[in-house]
Write a protein that holds these residues in place. Structure first.
Motif, short mmCIF file in Angstrom:
data_model
loop_
_atom_site.label_atom_id
_atom_site.label_comp_id
_atom_site.label_asym_id
_atom_site.label_seq_id
_atom_site.Cartn_x
_atom_site.Cartn_y
_atom_site.Cartn_z
N UNK A 120 -33.06 26.58 -2.97
CA UNK A 120 -32.10 26.17 -4.00
C UNK A 120 -31.46 27.33 -4.76
N UNK A 121 -32.21 28.42 -4.95
CA UNK A 121 -31.72 29.52 -5.76
C UNK A 121 -32.18 30.85 -5.15
N UNK A 122 -31.28 31.83 -5.16
CA UNK A 122 -31.62 33.19 -4.73
C UNK A 122 -31.20 34.15 -5.83
N UNK A 123 -32.12 35.01 -6.25
CA UNK A 123 -31.78 36.04 -7.24
C UNK A 123 -31.90 37.41 -6.59
N UNK A 124 -31.11 38.35 -7.12
CA UNK A 124 -31.09 39.71 -6.59
C UNK A 124 -31.49 40.69 -7.68
N UNK A 125 -32.23 41.71 -7.27
CA UNK A 125 -32.65 42.79 -8.17
C UNK A 125 -32.36 44.14 -7.53
N UNK A 126 -32.43 45.18 -8.33
CA UNK A 126 -32.23 46.58 -7.96
C UNK A 126 -30.76 46.91 -7.79
N UNK A 127 -30.13 46.38 -6.78
CA UNK A 127 -28.69 46.47 -6.65
C UNK A 127 -28.14 45.05 -6.72
N UNK A 128 -26.85 44.93 -6.59
CA UNK A 128 -26.27 43.60 -6.55
C UNK A 128 -25.68 43.35 -5.18
N UNK A 129 -25.67 42.12 -4.73
CA UNK A 129 -25.20 41.82 -3.39
C UNK A 129 -23.69 41.98 -3.28
N UNK A 130 -23.19 42.29 -2.09
CA UNK A 130 -21.73 42.31 -1.89
C UNK A 130 -21.15 40.93 -2.15
N UNK A 131 -19.88 40.89 -2.49
CA UNK A 131 -19.22 39.62 -2.81
C UNK A 131 -19.29 38.63 -1.65
N UNK A 132 -19.20 39.14 -0.42
CA UNK A 132 -19.23 38.21 0.71
C UNK A 132 -20.60 37.56 0.88
N UNK A 133 -21.66 38.26 0.45
CA UNK A 133 -22.99 37.67 0.49
C UNK A 133 -23.11 36.56 -0.55
N UNK A 134 -22.59 36.80 -1.73
CA UNK A 134 -22.59 35.77 -2.76
C UNK A 134 -21.83 34.54 -2.26
N UNK A 135 -20.65 34.76 -1.69
CA UNK A 135 -19.85 33.64 -1.18
C UNK A 135 -20.58 32.89 -0.08
N UNK A 136 -21.24 33.65 0.79
CA UNK A 136 -21.95 33.02 1.92
C UNK A 136 -23.06 32.10 1.43
N UNK A 137 -23.85 32.59 0.51
CA UNK A 137 -24.97 31.79 0.02
C UNK A 137 -24.47 30.59 -0.78
N UNK A 138 -23.49 30.82 -1.64
CA UNK A 138 -22.95 29.71 -2.42
C UNK A 138 -22.32 28.66 -1.51
N UNK A 139 -21.73 29.11 -0.41
CA UNK A 139 -21.15 28.18 0.55
C UNK A 139 -22.17 27.28 1.22
N UNK A 140 -23.44 27.72 1.20
CA UNK A 140 -24.53 26.91 1.73
C UNK A 140 -25.19 26.07 0.63
N UNK A 141 -24.59 26.07 -0.55
CA UNK A 141 -25.13 25.27 -1.65
C UNK A 141 -26.25 25.94 -2.41
N UNK A 142 -26.35 27.27 -2.30
CA UNK A 142 -27.42 28.02 -2.96
C UNK A 142 -26.89 28.65 -4.24
N UNK A 143 -27.60 28.49 -5.35
CA UNK A 143 -27.25 29.20 -6.57
C UNK A 143 -27.61 30.67 -6.42
N UNK A 144 -26.76 31.54 -6.94
CA UNK A 144 -26.99 32.99 -6.85
C UNK A 144 -27.06 33.57 -8.26
#
Length: 336
Positions: A120-144
C-alpha cells in the motif's frame, strides 16, 4: 488524504531489528507496520512482504527503501583514507576491513518488485527516487513518501509529487534519512514538524525521540498526521536486535550523531570507536559502510559493544524489554 489511518507508525529499522514478526505484532496492536527493505535482496524482501500479508491480511503497511546515494571518485579516496586510520583498530580485533565501494542496494530490482507486489505504501530514505519511479509506483496505486530532515526540502517533495512526508527530527536513532547529509545539527522533531507544516498541506509523519505516550501526544497535538517510533521497539521480543545492542540500550547513556560506522550521519550510543575515529569519518556512504561491515559484524558475533553501531534515539532509556504489542499499547495511550 492518506491510507495511514493509525496514529502510531513502526519506523523501519534496516540491518536486523525490523522483522516480519515485529511488523505483524504492531499491526495487531493498532499501529501502522513498516518493513525495512534496505540491505535485503529483492527475493528476501518479496518473501517478507508475502509473509506479512499472510499474517495481517488487508491491514495497510509500508515498505521502506534506500534510494541510491551519490558517487564520485573523491568519496572512494576518502573512504580509503579512513580505512587506513581504522587499520590498527581492526588489527587489534583480528578483523580484516572490507573494501570501499559504491552500490545501489538493488534499487531498480526493488522498484520492479514493489510495482509488481504493490504494497500500500512505499517510503524512501537517504536519497529521493527519480520522478519516473514515483510515477510508476503511484500508477500501481501505491502511496509514495519521502523522508526529510530540513524544511527547505519540502519544495523538492512537492516537485516530485509525493503523497506524504516523513519529518525526521534530530533526536532520531539511526541514519539521517533525508536527501542531504550536511553533518550539521538539525531541527528537533517538534521544531521540524512545525516548520514543515508551514510549507505543505501533505500528510506529515513526525519522527525522532518518540519513546513515551507523552511524546506521541505532543507531536499529534502539534499537527502530525501520525508519529513514528523505532528505538522504543529495539528491545521488544519480536525485534531482530543483536544481543549486544539490546544490552547496551539498557545499560549505556548518551548518544552521538556520527559518520564513523557507515559514512552517513547516524545517531548511536556513544562508544570508544566514535570517540577515537568519529571526527575522521568522511561523508562517503556506502563506501565507508562496506569498509567497516566486517568489523561491526565481528563485534555483534563476539558481543563487543565498542565494535558495534549501537543505533539509538535520544529516548532510548525508555525502551523496555516487552512484547511489541505491549509497547504499542503504551505508546497509543498518547493518542487517546
Amino acid at each position: 488524504m492518506t491510507l495511514v489511518d493509525r496514529p502510531l507508525i513502526l519506523a523501519p529499522m534496516a540491518g536486523g531489528p525490523s522483522t516480519v514478526a515485529l511488523a505483524a505484532a504492531v499491526a495487531g496492536a493498532g499501529g501502522f507496520p513498516f518493513l525495512a527493505g534496505a540491505y535485503l535482496t529483492p527475493e528476501r524482501l518479496a518473501a517478507d512482504i508475502a509473509s506479512l500479508r499472510a499474517v495481517i491480511g488487508s491491514i495497510p503497511f509500508g515498505v521502506n527503501v534506500f534510494a541510491p546515494s551519490p558517487d564520485d571518485p573523491s568519496r572512494m579516496a576518502q573512504a580509503e583514507a579512513y580505512a587506513v586510520e581504522l587499520g590498527p583498530w581492526a588489527e587489534l580485533a583480528g578483523v580484516e576491513l572490507g573494501q570501499p565501494r559504491w552500490e545501489d542496494d538493488h534499487f531498480a530490482a526493488k522498484v520492479e518488485l514493489l510495482a509488481h507486489v504493490r504494497p500500500p505504501l512505499v517510503s524512501f530514505s537517504f536519497g529521493w527516487p527519480p520522478a519516473d519511479v514515483v510515477d510508476r509506483l503511484q500508477g500501481e496505486g501505491i502511496e509514495v513518501w519521502v523522508t526529510l530532515n530540513d524544511p527547505d526540502e519540502v519544495e523538492w517533495a512537492h516537485a516530485l509529487g509525493v503523497d506524504g512526508i516523513v519529518a525526521q527530527g534530530w533526536e532520531a536513532g539511526g541514519h539521517r534519512g533525508g536527501p542531504t547529509d550536511t553533518g550539521e545539527v538539525q531541527l528537533g522533531a517538534s521544531a521540524l514538524l512545525a516548520a514543515v507544516l508551514e510549507h505543505t498541506s501533505l500528510p506529515v509523519i513526525a519522527a525522532g525521540g518518540v519513546a513515551t505516550a507523552d511524546d506521541v501526544r505532543s507531536l499529534l497535538g502539534a499537527g502530525a498526521t501520525a508519529v513514528a517510533s523505532g528505538t522504543a521497539y529495539l528491545r521488544s521480543h519480536e525485534a531482530g536486535t543483536a544481543d549486544v545492542h539490546r544490552h547496551a540500550l539498557a545499560t549505556r547513556v548518551g548518544t552521538t550523531v556520527t559518520r564513523a560506522f557507515t559514512g552517513r550521519s547516524a545517531r548511536a550510543l556513544t562508544t570508544t570507536w566514535i570517540e577515537l575515529f568519529g571526527h575522521h569519518a568522511p561523508a562517503a556512504y556506502p563506501h565507508v559502510h562496506h569498509v567497516t561491515a566486517p568489523l561491526r559484524a565481528h563485534g555483534k558475533a563476539t558481543g563487543q559493544p565498542e565494535l558495534v553501531h549501537l543505533w539509538a534515539g535520544t529516548g532510548h532509556a525508555a525502551a523496555r524489554e516487552a512484547s511489541a504489542a505491549e509497547i504499542t499499547r503504551l505508546l497509543l495511550e498518547g493518542a487517546e
